[in-house]
Scaffold this motif. Structure first.
Motif, PDB file in Angstrom:
ATOM      1  N   GLY A  95      30.726  43.147   5.323  1.00 15.81           N
ATOM      2  CA  GLY A  95      29.448  42.973   4.604  1.00 15.81           C
ATOM      3  C   GLY A  95      29.700  41.636   3.405  1.00 15.81           C
ATOM      4  O   GLY A  95      30.899  41.450   3.703  1.00 15.81           O
ATOM      5  N   SER A 122      30.872  35.102   1.268  1.00 13.43           N
ATOM      6  CA  SER A 122      30.941  36.460   2.568  1.00 13.43           C
ATOM      7  C   SER A 122      31.974  37.162   2.824  1.00 13.43           C
ATOM      8  O   SER A 122      33.188  36.667   1.905  1.00 13.43           O
ATOM      9  N   TRP A 145      25.947  47.212  -2.395  1.00 11.75           N
ATOM     10  CA  TRP A 145      25.195  47.279  -1.150  1.00 11.75           C
ATOM     11  C   TRP A 145      24.407  48.239  -0.636  1.00 11.75           C
ATOM     12  O   TRP A 145      25.409  49.578  -0.266  1.00 11.75           O
ATOM     13  N   ASP A 148      20.561  48.349   3.799  1.00 10.54           N
ATOM     14  CA  ASP A 148      19.839  46.893   4.563  1.00 10.54           C
ATOM     15  C   ASP A 148      20.101  45.742   3.855  1.00 10.54           C
ATOM     16  O   ASP A 148      19.875  45.002   3.830  1.00 10.54           O
ATOM     17  N   GLN A 149      21.696  46.078   3.167  1.00 11.66           N
ATOM     18  CA  GLN A 149      22.239  44.904   2.698  1.00 11.66           C
ATOM     19  C   GLN A 149      21.148  44.739   1.327  1.00 11.66           C
ATOM     20  O   GLN A 149      21.097  42.436   1.342  1.00 11.66           O
ATOM     21  N   ASP A 164      18.095  40.197  -2.821  1.00 17.20           N
ATOM     22  CA  ASP A 164      18.794  39.860  -1.397  1.00 17.20           C
ATOM     23  C   ASP A 164      20.102  39.476  -1.418  1.00 17.20           C
ATOM     24  O   ASP A 164      20.426  38.834  -1.807  1.00 17.20           O
ATOM     25  N   ILE A 165      20.598  38.648   0.311  1.00 14.82           N
ATOM     26  CA  ILE A 165      21.332  38.047   0.314  1.00 14.82           C
ATOM     27  C   ILE A 165      21.546  37.152  -0.208  1.00 14.82           C
ATOM     28  O   ILE A 165      22.532  36.389   0.405  1.00 14.82           O
ATOM     29  N   ILE A 483      31.933  37.995   9.090  1.00 15.84           N
ATOM     30  CA  ILE A 483      31.710  39.328   8.676  1.00 15.84           C
ATOM     31  C   ILE A 483      33.030  40.379  10.444  1.00 15.84           C
ATOM     32  O   ILE A 483      33.272  40.022  11.468  1.00 15.84           O
ATOM     33  N   ARG A 501      21.939  41.495  10.541  1.00 15.21           N
ATOM     34  CA  ARG A 501      21.828  40.624  10.125  1.00 15.21           C
ATOM     35  C   ARG A 501      22.126  38.933   9.741  1.00 15.21           C
ATOM     36  O   ARG A 501      22.551  38.525   9.087  1.00 15.21           O
ATOM     37  N   ASN A 504      18.760  37.706   9.118  1.00 16.24           N
ATOM     38  CA  ASN A 504      18.995  37.269   7.557  1.00 16.24           C
ATOM     39  C   ASN A 504      19.988  36.362   6.630  1.00 16.24           C
ATOM     40  O   ASN A 504      18.854  36.276   5.247  1.00 16.24           O
TER      41      ASN A 504
END
Length: 894
Positions: A95, A122, A145, A148-149, A164-165, A483, A501, A504
């Motif tokens: 993640g 990333s 985290w 659900d990230q 959020d991301i 990832i 993911r 998102n």
């Protein structure tokens, strides 16, 4: 043999093409980084892997009897990021990374702004998003985290911020409570979806699940100093189902703190306080660093020792982490130490700070310049690439090398492992899944395909399945996506979560390609893309944006256009929402959205067209609340289904509103029927049966209905009936008042007359008769039976003699017989003009002779037969009837 070789070559070619499409799917290229070292060459009489195998195995480290490797996943793309000056939170399963300047350290600012920034990267160091940190409340205590990230940030005053991301702040902010605000949060520990914090007053607070973020205070640990270390056993691994917090305190003891109490453990095992501790992934084991410089691995309840080994430093390590379930990592300033149950530890030296990121099958190691993955080498890989290996898998891998060089030794190797060929092929396939290097993946798959050509009992789709997995993994591992999932992580995470993911992170194209490739539902991806496109395209005109959206939405059959339209409406693009909802084929989703965007007329049209009464009622109630009555009536008048449903509902629940509708449309008779129904419903009121004033309104309702009926020629009967009903109600109400008996209202006209006679109120009965022009025949019937009911035989006889009864004397006989007064009935039977009636009446009261005489006068043989059956138990009577019937038959014959 030549045919088999050609077949084998063709299959290898297919595998190569399949793996080439991996890079086409991801459109990315991997960076392969290997250290080349000099090793002794080992060649025996058997064919073994050559320099490629030696090179692979040379990168491994042996920890007792297990090999570990540490390949570089990425050189980090970021610039000027020094982990020593920042707080870092890394999400598991490859993640993202969250980086923010550590405000607890004095650092030199070079070219960067004095404003603190929260930056999200990333795993390859590609910047995803950033935002200025503007939150008061003291220093940042910790961040992590969730599953659900979602990035969780805990500040000193107990406020919890969520991002959020894309670095967007998620409202509302959470609070750990008043005590945390007053005493400040000193430290915190995280797990999947929860956190535990300890205040400067040594009290513990917990949020067990951020999906239901309620802070709960745990039991008072009863300590006077801050614990040396803290760890958490997740709720899913505890007996109670609640989180357990392990605190290493000054005494040679560990406290287990729960919501319900505190438990002391390790008193018989520990000889001093623990300085660091970490719980294994499955919650069964506890790795800790003791005060005297030892690594101690025990069960999580400190009842049994698994490992106790001296470390090379008495100072507590900066980080302590599990590497899978077989080894423990300890990190000091420049050294990473890996220790197992036995054997010498493995040392890794670093000249830059690192962050350990535990995964289910290893540890990611993040430094300023690279991301590495330390893991145990899988058994299948060991069997192929270990120096000097003569396993079937190694021989198969070497056979491919000989095959490529057109050497006859390829056939020799295959002959040696013919009985173990399926296991060798499976080992090559399994080793392929654990590789990150694409060229090595391709070589291993070629070896597996080569062996499969000579193996009849191997599952044919196994290689194809592995190719599918590798295409997905290689696509998401590319530096642009970043990832770095291993195959074990991928299987544990599941493809659906991975796709979630990706979308998102707004990697919609890759998510769509993977969904299509794996045969999964693409609706989720396209829906998320459409909603994101609407949010990000504020300057694109509605018509142009509609074309863009429709071009992609039509790729997925059955997709919910209504959901996308709802998102457009939420973002203030009502016109776009109206255009989108027109393409929604399901009325059940289309109609509610049309209502929400104010298109009530279109919604009513769609609802009536589909014929769904529930949807029609939904629209009706919505319009009913928003519009004036006359406007509402005009709306439904032109739609028969909507009108009829409204009328049906109004008849049951909304009489007044329905009356207004009927009046507006000139349907006076329907208003009259409603008024009449209301009068009956008013009569059901318990108070209306007590001679109460409620009868007044009832009568007025009926009279009003009568006047409305009278306005139309088609309803003259109803008008007359309503008039008489009102008149009867009024008389009945007066009778109840005078008699003080609530027995008249809502009874019939006949019952009213009968009741008056029974009560002896003949004048009232005569009044009702006269008022309603009751016929003489009906009057006689009512009075005869009423007098018989009260057994007033004198009055009955007197009534029979007033004049010749228009109904005859049979009702008098019937009334007496029903009252079981045979003596009274005898008075009236002789007056019956018809001998048949006399015979039957005598028979009913048991007078056989008289019945026989009357029957003989009637000269009816059939009647005599029926009467005989009536007196079947009386032998003399039966003989009499037989005699009369025989006589009657003889007379007829003569």
């Amino acid at each position: 043999m030549q045919t088999q070789t050609l077949l084998c070559f063709s299959k290898i070619l297919v595998v190569c093409v399949s793996l080439c499409t991996v890079t086409q799917l991801s459109s990315l290229h991997f960076h392969s980084h290997r250290r080349e070292v000099h090793v002794r060459s080992f060649i025996s009489n058997l064919s073994i892997p050559k320099m490629a195998n030696v090179s692979v195995a040379a990168e491994w480290q042996l920890l007792y009897n297990r090999y570990y490797r540490k390949p570089e996943l990425y050189p980090m793309k970021w610039k000027h990021v020094d982990l020593a000056r920042n707080k870092v939170a890394a999400a598991p399963f490859g993640g993202p990374l969250a980086v923010i300047r550590d405000d607890s350290k004095i650092v030199q600012l070079h070219a960067e702004s004095a404003l603190r920034k929260l930056r999200l990267f990333s795993s390859s160091g590609h910047l995803l998003a950033d935002t200025v940190w503007r939150h008061p409340g003291g220093r940042l205590v910790g961040m992590s985290w969730t599953d659900d990230q979602t990035l969780i940030c805990v500040v000193q005053d107990g406020t919890v911020y969520r991002y959020d991301i894309h670095a967007n702040l998620i409202e509302p902010n959470l609070s750990l409570g008043k005590e945390c605000f007053e005493h400040n949060v000193a430290d915190c520990a995280f797990w999947g979806n929860g956190l535990v914090c300890i205040t400067e007053a040594y009290q513990l607070f917990c949020i067990a699940d951020f999906k239901n973020p309620t802070a709960v205070k745990l039991a008072d640990p009863g300590i006077d100093d801050m614990p040396h270390c803290m760890a958490v056993i997740e709720p899913q691994y505890t007996v109670s189902g609640n989180v357990e917090v392990l605190l290493g305190v000054d005494d040679a003891v560990v406290l287990i703190v729960e919501e319900d109490g505190v438990q002391r453990i390790g008193e018989d095992l520990l000889r001093g306080p623990l300085q660091k501790m970490v719980v294994s992934r499955d919650g069964k084991w506890l790795a800790s660093f003791t005060h005297d410089g030892k690594l101690l691995v025990t069960t999580s309840d400190l009842t049994g020792v698994i490992i106790e080994r001296e470390c090379e430093s008495a100072l507590p390590p900066e980080q302590l982490a599990w590497c899978g379930m077989d080894a423990v990592l300890l990190y000091w300033d420049d050294m990473l130490l890996m220790m197992g149950p036995d054997g010498d530890p493995v040392h890794y030296l670093y000249d830059e700070p690192i962050i350990l990121i535990p995964e289910c099958d290893g540890v990611r190691i993040l430094s300023n310049t690279s991301m590495e993955f330390l893991q145990r080498v899988p058994d299948s890989t060991v069997s192929i690439f270990t120096i000097g290996s003569t396993s079937p898998a190694a021989l198969l891998y070497d056979a491919l090398d000989h095959f490529d060089r057109r050497s006859a030794k390829a056939d020799e190797n295959l002959r040696l492992i013919r009985s173990s060929l399926p296991e060798a092929v499976e080992a090559c396939v399994d080793a392929t899944g654990h590789e990150f290097d694409i060229s090595r993946q391709r070589t291993l798959l070629r070896a597996a395909s080569y062996g499969q050509a000579f193996c009849s009992n191997f599952q044919r789709d196994r290689i194809q399945e592995m190719c599918k997995i590798l295409r997905v993994l290689n696509a998401v591992r590319s530096p642009e996506i970043g990832i770095p999932l291993s195959i074990q992580q991928y299987k544990l995470l599941t493809p659906s979560v991975l796709i979630g993911r990706l979308i998102n992170a707004h990697q919609h194209l890759l998510a769509l390609r993977i969904s299509e490739y794996l045969g999964m539902n693409q609706e989720v991806v396209i829906m998320h893309w459409a909603c994101s496109k609407i949010t990000a395209s504020l300057t694109i005109p509605d018509a142009a944006l509609l074309e863009i959206l429709l071009d992609k939405l039509k790729l997925c059959k059955g997709i919910s256009y209504a959901a996308v339209a709802a998102h457009a409406d939420k973002n203030g693009r009502r016109k776009l929402a109206a255009l989108l909802v027109e393409h929604e084929p399901r009325s059940s989703k289309q109609v509610p959205l049309l209502l929400s965007i104010g298109e009530e007329d279109i919604a009513l049209m769609k609802a009536t067209e589909c014929g769904d009464t529930d949807l029609v009622y939904l629209v009706l109630f919505h319009i009913w609340q928003k519009r004036q009555p006359l406007e509402f009536f005009a709306t439904i008048q032109v739609r028969p289904l909507a009108r009829d449903l409204f009328v049906t509902y109004g008849r049951c629940y909304k009489h007044e509103f329905l009356k207004d509708y009927f009046l507006s449309t000139g349907q006076l008779q329907d208003v009259a029927f409603l008024l009449w129904k209301e009068s009956w419903e008013l009569g059901k009121n318990p108070m209306a049966s007590k001679g109460s004033p409620l009868h007044g309104p009832r009568i007025k309702l009926v009279e009003k209905a009568q006047s409305l009926f009278a306005e139309t020629k088609e309803h003259m009967f109803e008008s007359k009936a309503a008039e008489e009903h009102a008149k009867l109600l009024r008389i009945q109400h007066e009778l109840e008042v005078t008699t003080k008996q609530a027995i008249f209202v809502d009874s019939s006209l006949s019952d009213t007359i009968r009741t008056c006679i029974v009560l002896g109120n003949h004048r009232a009965a005569m009044r009702v008769k006269t008022e309603f022009k009751v016929s003489e025949k009906r009057w006689y019937w009512l009075k005869v039976f009423a007098l018989a009911t009260i057994k007033d035989w004198v009055a009955l006889e007197k009534f029979s003699k007033e004049k010749k009864p228009p109904i005859g004397y049979r009702p008098f006989v019937e009334a007496c017989i029903e009252a079981d007064e045979k003596g009274e009935a005898i008075k009236y039977i002789p007056k019956l003009a018809d001998p048949r009636e006399r015979a039957e009446s005598y028979a009913r009261i048991g007078m056989a002779k008289e019945a026989a005489d009357a029957a003989s006068q009637a000269k009816d043989g059939e009647l005599l037969g029926r009467l005989k059956l009536t007196f079947a138990q009386n032998a003399a009577a039966s003989t009499l009837f037989d005699t009369l019937r025989d006589r009657l038959s003889f007379q007829g014959a003569s």
